[in-house]
Design an enzyme around this catalytic site. Structure first.
Site, mmCIF file in Angstrom:
data_model
loop_
_atom_site.group_PDB
_atom_site.id
_atom_site.type_symbol
_atom_site.label_atom_id
_atom_site.label_comp_id
_atom_site.label_asym_id
_atom_site.label_seq_id
_atom_site.Cartn_x
_atom_site.Cartn_y
_atom_site.Cartn_z
ATOM 1 N N GLY A 36 0.845 -1.200 0.000
ATOM 2 C CA GLY A 36 0.000 0.000 0.000
ATOM 3 C C GLY A 36 0.878 1.247 0.000
ATOM 4 N N HIS A 37 1.852 1.291 0.939
ATOM 5 C CA HIS A 37 2.772 2.442 0.977
ATOM 6 C C HIS A 37 3.499 2.584 -0.361
ATOM 7 C CE1 HIS A 37 3.028 1.424 5.449
ATOM 8 N NE2 HIS A 37 2.642 2.683 5.451
ATOM 9 N N GLN A 154 -8.366 10.272 8.539
ATOM 10 C CA GLN A 154 -7.090 11.002 8.574
ATOM 11 C C GLN A 154 -6.907 11.823 7.292
ATOM 12 O OE1 GLN A 154 -3.099 9.398 9.880
ATOM 13 N NE2 GLN A 154 -2.848 9.010 7.710
ATOM 14 N N MET A 185 -4.265 -3.827 3.684
ATOM 15 C CA MET A 185 -2.860 -3.880 4.099
ATOM 16 C C MET A 185 -2.602 -2.830 5.165
ATOM 17 S SD MET A 185 -0.623 -4.806 0.832
ATOM 18 C CE MET A 185 -1.066 -6.233 -0.140
HETATM 19 O O1 PAF Z 1 -0.791 7.179 8.341
HETATM 20 C C1 PAF Z 1 0.297 7.210 8.935
HETATM 21 O O2 PAF Z 1 1.153 6.353 8.770
HETATM 22 C C2 PAF Z 1 0.558 8.340 9.926
HETATM 23 O O3 PAF Z 1 -0.589 8.698 10.595
HETATM 24 C C3 PAF Z 1 1.239 9.565 9.289
HETATM 25 C C4 PAF Z 1 0.337 10.233 8.267
HETATM 26 C C5 PAF Z 1 2.539 9.136 8.629
HETATM 27 C C6 PAF Z 1 1.558 10.599 10.362
HETATM 28 O O4 PAF Z 1 2.411 10.086 11.325
#
Ligand code: PAF
Length: 281
Positions: A36-37, A154, A185
């Site tokens: 995903g990242h 978020q 994931m």
């Molecule tokens: O989604 C995340 O992994 C965290 O909340 C983030 C956006 C990196 C902030 O620490």
């Protein structure tokens, strides 16, 4: 790929990039990278001249010390994966570099988005997220910043913060990546036991069920149906299931056809908290 731990070094690179009018893509992460990242980072490398990934387990967004202490850290593997994405710079500071001696959150108003769902269950979580993302935006001043839709609340909160703080940054939301069995994931998945892993796909099954039922059933019927699914399961504990307006994130009891809705869910597998969501359109 440069690996940097000091703010000063990052800002010096940023100012040369800005003087050359280069576009900068930022993907903030807490490490323990998964596909995903990597999809966000690949999108950033395709859309920008220079791509930065931050790896920082941000202490101010954890309401439970135990959760922070158990958050997976796999820096060497992360760097190995990042080299293959075309990422240009990894910023991986120590907590003292970011917070000096005061590990504290700024207090934000996100116009009510912060009081819904995750905000009800994780105290000050979004102040912590807002604090760190704002710091990274100030240090890096990216052209575009990439966030996954798995953390949809978020994402909306970061959009709100970007607007309220007048950052000239385009926020790009990217689709959820799933395992073959449907489980969204997440870095936390690595902590699931075999048994929990076997049961966890129920979360996505329940969400898909709600998409079908949204066409014909009332919100109360859908909510009750989801509760029943999890009551029958010994491994997973439902924390919340809500159908909410995508913009306001307020849960609804009745549909309005002019609005877009999503189903949001949080479930515990033992001490591991898993979240997911799905569009109902
Ligand atoms: O989604 C995340 O992994 C965290 O909340 C983030 C956006 C990196 C902030 O620490």
């Amino acid at each position: 790929m440069k690996i940097i731990t000091k703010i000063e070094e990052v800002t010096s690179i940023i100012s040369s990039l800005k003087s050359l009018k280069k576009t900068i893509g930022l993907t903030p992460t807490m490490g323990a990278l998964h596909k995903g990242h990597l999809s966000l980072i690949k999108k950033s490398t395709q859309e920008n001249d220079f791509s930065i990934v931050t790896i920082f387990v941000n202490p101010t967004q954890f309401d439970k010390k135990e959760d922070l202490d158990n958050y997976p850290t796999t820096l060497e593997e992360d760097l190995f994966l990042l080299k293959k994405t075309g990422c240009d710079l990894v910023f991986t500071p120590q907590s003292s570099e970011i917070y000096q001696n005061k590990v504290d959150s700024e207090s934000f108003s996100f116009d009510g988005l912060e009081y819904e769902m995750e905000g009800k269950h994780r105290q000050n979580h979004f102040d912590g997220v807002g604090t760190i993302v704002k710091k990274f935006f100030e240090i890096i001043s990216p052209t575009k910043a990439y966030f996954g839709e798995k953390d949809f609340q978020q994402l909306q909160i970061i959009r709100k913060m970007t607007h309220k703080e007048n950052f000239d940054i385009e926020i790009i939301g990217c689709p959820i990546f799933r395992e073959k069995d449907g489980l969204a994931m997440s870095s936390r998945n690595t902590r699931l036991t075999e048994n929990q892993k076997k049961e966890a796909p129920l979360i996505y099954k329940a969400l898909k069920n709600s998409v079908i039922n949204f066409q014909t059933k009332s919100i109360t019927e859908i909510n009750n149906g989801i509760k029943q699914i999890f009551e029958k399961n010994d491994i997973l504990d439902l924390e919340y299931f809500e159908i909410a307006d995508e913009k306001t994130l307020q849960s609804i009891t009745k549909k309005d056809n002019s609005k877009n809705y999503r189903a949001f869910i949080a479930v515990y597998a033992g001490k591991i908290r898993l979240i997911d969501n799905i569009s109902l359109q």
